[in-house]
Design a protein around this motif. Sequence first.
Motif, PDB file in Angstrom:
ATOM      1  N   ILE A 232       0.960  -1.317  -0.007  1.00  0.00           N
ATOM      2  CA  ILE A 232      -0.041  -0.175   0.039  1.00  0.00           C
ATOM      3  C   ILE A 232       0.820   1.297   0.001  1.00  0.00           C
ATOM      4  CG2 ILE A 232      -0.352   0.071   2.493  1.00  0.00           C
ATOM      5  CD1 ILE A 232      -3.133   0.620   0.236  1.00  0.00           C
ATOM      6  N   VAL A 233       2.075   1.219   0.776  1.00  0.00           N
ATOM      7  CA  VAL A 233       3.024   2.460   0.665  1.00  0.00           C
ATOM      8  C   VAL A 233       3.534   2.475  -0.720  1.00  0.00           C
ATOM      9  CG1 VAL A 233       5.272   3.074   1.403  1.00  0.00           C
ATOM     10  CG2 VAL A 233       3.396   2.169   2.961  1.00  0.00           C
ATOM     11  N   ALA A 234       3.820   1.429  -1.419  1.00  0.00           N
ATOM     12  CA  ALA A 234       4.419   1.614  -2.872  1.00  0.00           C
ATOM     13  C   ALA A 234       3.338   2.295  -3.826  1.00  0.00           C
ATOM     14  CB  ALA A 234       4.802   0.370  -3.394  1.00  0.00           C
ATOM     15  N   LYS A 235       1.957   1.897  -3.615  1.00  0.00           N
ATOM     16  CA  LYS A 235       1.068   2.436  -4.264  1.00  0.00           C
ATOM     17  C   LYS A 235       0.943   3.926  -4.032  1.00  0.00           C
ATOM     18  CE  LYS A 235      -1.849  -1.848  -4.734  1.00  0.00           C
ATOM     19  NZ  LYS A 235      -3.002  -2.521  -4.008  1.00  0.00           N
ATOM     20  N   MET A 236       0.948   4.393  -2.824  1.00  0.00           N
ATOM     21  CA  MET A 236       0.695   5.808  -2.391  1.00  0.00           C
ATOM     22  C   MET A 236       1.974   6.485  -2.890  1.00  0.00           C
ATOM     23  SD  MET A 236      -0.734   5.818   1.359  1.00  0.00           S
ATOM     24  CE  MET A 236       0.551   4.923   2.235  1.00  0.00           C
ATOM     25  N   MET A 237       3.107   5.950  -2.870  1.00  0.00           N
ATOM     26  CA  MET A 237       4.293   6.561  -3.394  1.00  0.00           C
ATOM     27  C   MET A 237       4.142   6.770  -4.839  1.00  0.00           C
ATOM     28  SD  MET A 237       7.380   5.100  -1.396  1.00  0.00           S
ATOM     29  CE  MET A 237       8.054   5.460   0.496  1.00  0.00           C
TER      30      MET A 237
ATOM     31  N   LEU B 206       1.761   9.602  -5.573  1.00  0.00           N
ATOM     32  CA  LEU B 206       2.327  10.849  -5.416  1.00  0.00           C
ATOM     33  C   LEU B 206       3.474  11.373  -6.328  1.00  0.00           C
ATOM     34  CD1 LEU B 206       2.147  10.690  -1.795  1.00  0.00           C
ATOM     35  CD2 LEU B 206       0.521  12.124  -3.064  1.00  0.00           C
ATOM     36  N   SER B 207       4.232  10.417  -6.667  1.00  0.00           N
ATOM     37  CA  SER B 207       5.574  10.741  -7.573  1.00  0.00           C
ATOM     38  C   SER B 207       4.948  11.159  -9.153  1.00  0.00           C
ATOM     39  CB  SER B 207       6.267   9.390  -7.772  1.00  0.00           C
ATOM     40  OG  SER B 207       6.978   9.274  -6.400  1.00  0.00           O
ATOM     41  N   THR B 208       3.976  10.182  -9.416  1.00  0.00           N
ATOM     42  CA  THR B 208       3.486  10.370 -10.797  1.00  0.00           C
ATOM     43  C   THR B 208       2.818  11.969 -11.003  1.00  0.00           C
ATOM     44  OG1 THR B 208       3.130   7.943 -11.196  1.00  0.00           O
ATOM     45  CG2 THR B 208       2.011   9.456 -12.741  1.00  0.00           C
TER      46      THR B 208
ATOM     47  N   ARG C  49      -7.847  12.415  -3.476  1.00  0.00           N
ATOM     48  CA  ARG C  49      -8.859  11.371  -3.286  1.00  0.00           C
ATOM     49  C   ARG C  49      -8.453   9.905  -3.419  1.00  0.00           C
ATOM     50  NH1 ARG C  49     -11.911  15.158  -6.328  1.00  0.00           N
ATOM     51  NH2 ARG C  49     -11.465  14.313  -8.150  1.00  0.00           N
ATOM     52  N   TRP C  50      -7.416   9.781  -4.196  1.00  0.00           N
ATOM     53  CA  TRP C  50      -6.896   8.347  -4.259  1.00  0.00           C
ATOM     54  C   TRP C  50      -6.208   8.022  -3.251  1.00  0.00           C
ATOM     55  CZ3 TRP C  50      -4.693   9.411  -9.665  1.00  0.00           C
ATOM     56  CH2 TRP C  50      -5.739   9.214 -10.858  1.00  0.00           C
ATOM     57  N   VAL C  51      -5.216   8.739  -2.310  1.00  0.00           N
ATOM     58  CA  VAL C  51      -4.305   8.591  -1.561  1.00  0.00           C
ATOM     59  C   VAL C  51      -4.930   8.668  -0.039  1.00  0.00           C
ATOM     60  CG1 VAL C  51      -2.081   9.229  -0.446  1.00  0.00           C
ATOM     61  CG2 VAL C  51      -2.274   9.325  -3.063  1.00  0.00           C
ATOM     62  N   LYS C  52      -5.812   9.471   0.177  1.00  0.00           N
ATOM     63  CA  LYS C  52      -6.520   9.298   1.577  1.00  0.00           C
ATOM     64  C   LYS C  52      -6.900   8.145   1.941  1.00  0.00           C
ATOM     65  CE  LYS C  52      -8.197  13.973   2.675  1.00  0.00           C
ATOM     66  NZ  LYS C  52      -9.248  14.869   2.717  1.00  0.00           N
ATOM     67  N   PRO C  53      -7.855   7.352   1.073  1.00  0.00           N
ATOM     68  CA  PRO C  53      -8.286   6.063   1.797  1.00  0.00           C
ATOM     69  C   PRO C  53      -7.198   4.930   1.825  1.00  0.00           C
ATOM     70  CG  PRO C  53      -9.526   6.772  -0.330  1.00  0.00           C
ATOM     71  CD  PRO C  53      -8.369   7.792   0.087  1.00  0.00           C
ATOM     72  N   MET C  54      -6.004   5.234   0.968  1.00  0.00           N
ATOM     73  CA  MET C  54      -4.978   4.588   1.182  1.00  0.00           C
ATOM     74  C   MET C  54      -4.470   4.742   2.602  1.00  0.00           C
ATOM     75  SD  MET C  54      -3.240   4.336  -2.297  1.00  0.00           S
ATOM     76  CE  MET C  54      -4.030   3.656  -3.954  1.00  0.00           C
ATOM     77  N   ILE C  55      -4.234   5.916   2.872  1.00  0.00           N
ATOM     78  CA  ILE C  55      -3.721   6.212   4.270  1.00  0.00           C
ATOM     79  C   ILE C  55      -4.504   5.295   5.433  1.00  0.00           C
ATOM     80  CG2 ILE C  55      -3.200   8.094   5.929  1.00  0.00           C
ATOM     81  CD1 ILE C  55      -2.534   9.704   3.407  1.00  0.00           C
ATOM     82  N   GLY C  56      -5.736   5.599   5.098  1.00  0.00           N
ATOM     83  CA  GLY C  56      -6.600   4.925   6.251  1.00  0.00           C
ATOM     84  C   GLY C  56      -6.324   3.102   6.194  1.00  0.00           C
ATOM     85  N   THR C  57      -6.050   2.569   4.993  1.00  0.00           N
ATOM     86  CA  THR C  57      -5.808   1.482   4.924  1.00  0.00           C
ATOM     87  C   THR C  57      -4.535   1.153   5.648  1.00  0.00           C
ATOM     88  OG1 THR C  57      -7.275   1.090   2.666  1.00  0.00           O
ATOM     89  CG2 THR C  57      -5.362  -0.633   3.142  1.00  0.00           C
ATOM     90  N   ALA C  58      -3.594   1.746   5.121  1.00  0.00           N
ATOM     91  CA  ALA C  58      -2.191   1.580   5.817  1.00  0.00           C
ATOM     92  C   ALA C  58      -2.233   1.662   7.388  1.00  0.00           C
ATOM     93  CB  ALA C  58      -1.151   2.677   5.493  1.00  0.00           C
ATOM     94  N   GLY C  59      -2.979   2.676   7.936  1.00  0.00           N
ATOM     95  CA  GLY C  59      -3.336   2.809   9.401  1.00  0.00           C
ATOM     96  C   GLY C  59      -3.955   1.453   9.859  1.00  0.00           C
ATOM     97  N   GLY C  60      -5.034   0.867   9.192  1.00  0.00           N
ATOM     98  CA  GLY C  60      -5.588  -0.323   9.611  1.00  0.00           C
ATOM     99  C   GLY C  60      -4.502  -1.510   9.581  1.00  0.00           C
ATOM    100  N   ILE C  61      -3.730  -1.471   8.876  1.00  0.00           N
ATOM    101  CA  ILE C  61      -2.525  -2.554   8.701  1.00  0.00           C
ATOM    102  C   ILE C  61      -1.850  -2.296   9.865  1.00  0.00           C
ATOM    103  CG2 ILE C  61      -0.355  -3.580   7.530  1.00  0.00           C
ATOM    104  CD1 ILE C  61      -2.075  -2.457   4.968  1.00  0.00           C
ATOM    105  N   ILE C  62      -1.448  -1.086  10.191  1.00  0.00           N
ATOM    106  CA  ILE C  62      -0.377  -0.615  11.262  1.00  0.00           C
ATOM    107  C   ILE C  62      -1.142  -1.102  12.745  1.00  0.00           C
ATOM    108  CG2 ILE C  62       0.434   1.194  12.691  1.00  0.00           C
ATOM    109  CD1 ILE C  62       1.179   2.458  10.116  1.00  0.00           C
ATOM    110  N   ASN C  63      -2.385  -0.889  12.892  1.00  0.00           N
ATOM    111  CA  ASN C  63      -3.259  -1.118  13.951  1.00  0.00           C
ATOM    112  C   ASN C  63      -3.653  -2.555  14.245  1.00  0.00           C
ATOM    113  OD1 ASN C  63      -2.882   1.539  15.217  1.00  0.00           O
ATOM    114  ND2 ASN C  63      -4.313   1.979  13.530  1.00  0.00           N
ATOM    115  N   GLY C  64      -3.220  -3.266  13.163  1.00  0.00           N
ATOM    116  CA  GLY C  64      -3.531  -5.035  13.227  1.00  0.00           C
ATOM    117  C   GLY C  64      -4.878  -5.324  12.871  1.00  0.00           C
ATOM    118  N   ARG C  65      -5.548  -4.391  12.222  1.00  0.00           N
ATOM    119  CA  ARG C  65      -7.001  -4.710  11.798  1.00  0.00           C
ATOM    120  C   ARG C  65      -7.156  -5.520  10.572  1.00  0.00           C
ATOM    121  NH1 ARG C  65     -10.465  -0.311  10.294  1.00  0.00           N
ATOM    122  NH2 ARG C  65     -12.103  -1.820  10.787  1.00  0.00           N
ATOM    123  N   ASP C  66      -7.593  -6.701  10.839  1.00  0.00           N
ATOM    124  CA  ASP C  66      -8.143  -7.791   9.955  1.00  0.00           C
ATOM    125  C   ASP C  66      -9.456  -7.959   9.927  1.00  0.00           C
ATOM    126  OD1 ASP C  66      -8.214  -9.385  11.975  1.00  0.00           O
ATOM    127  OD2 ASP C  66      -6.072 -10.289  11.626  1.00  0.00           O
ATOM    128  N   GLU C  67      -9.838  -8.968   8.979  1.00  0.00           N
ATOM    129  CA  GLU C  67     -11.189  -9.365   8.927  1.00  0.00           C
ATOM    130  C   GLU C  67     -11.865  -9.930  10.153  1.00  0.00           C
ATOM    131  OE1 GLU C  67     -13.866 -12.196   6.341  1.00  0.00           O
ATOM    132  OE2 GLU C  67     -12.464 -11.401   5.484  1.00  0.00           O
TER     133      GLU C  67
END
Length: 171
Positions: free
Chosen positions: A110-115, A118-120, A143-161
Amino acid sequence: MSMTALQPVQDNLLDWKSASTGFPASADTLAAANINPRTGLATDYLNHFNEAIMLLELIPDMPDCYELFLEWQPLSYAEHFIRSNFKGRDLAVAAYEAAPSAVRTEFDAIVAKMMQILSTVGDAMRTVQHDATRARLAEQAARWVKPMIGTAGGIINGRDEQSDIDSIMAQ
């Protein structure tokens, strides 16, 4: 910094003491440093992307701010902490390197996608001449990156199904 594999212990926590990180990395120590003991990741890294979003959101109202956005450079997790004043930066880097591979793989993707986005967008802003075009690029990227930041936060916080299901069932 080479780390050994972490061993799962009860309650889906990791046995950081057995990771031989060279740090007093108990779950309490990690939590005190704002590093999630389950994942080994710190949300502080997301500030790097939130800064880019803040700059993008300024561009439609203040077109000259695009130059500030162009100064923003993608940083890896380790680069961010090495350059930061984060109190537990060495521990953050060691915990990231010792984090479970599945967590790191998902997080790094997800970090690679955000980078990439943003680079593009930065590259495109360097080539366009009109403020309105830059504003549209900035709005779309945000609009594209904001939800990805939320997804990354979920990964950091250990959220899974399963943890989401457990949380719902506990209510």
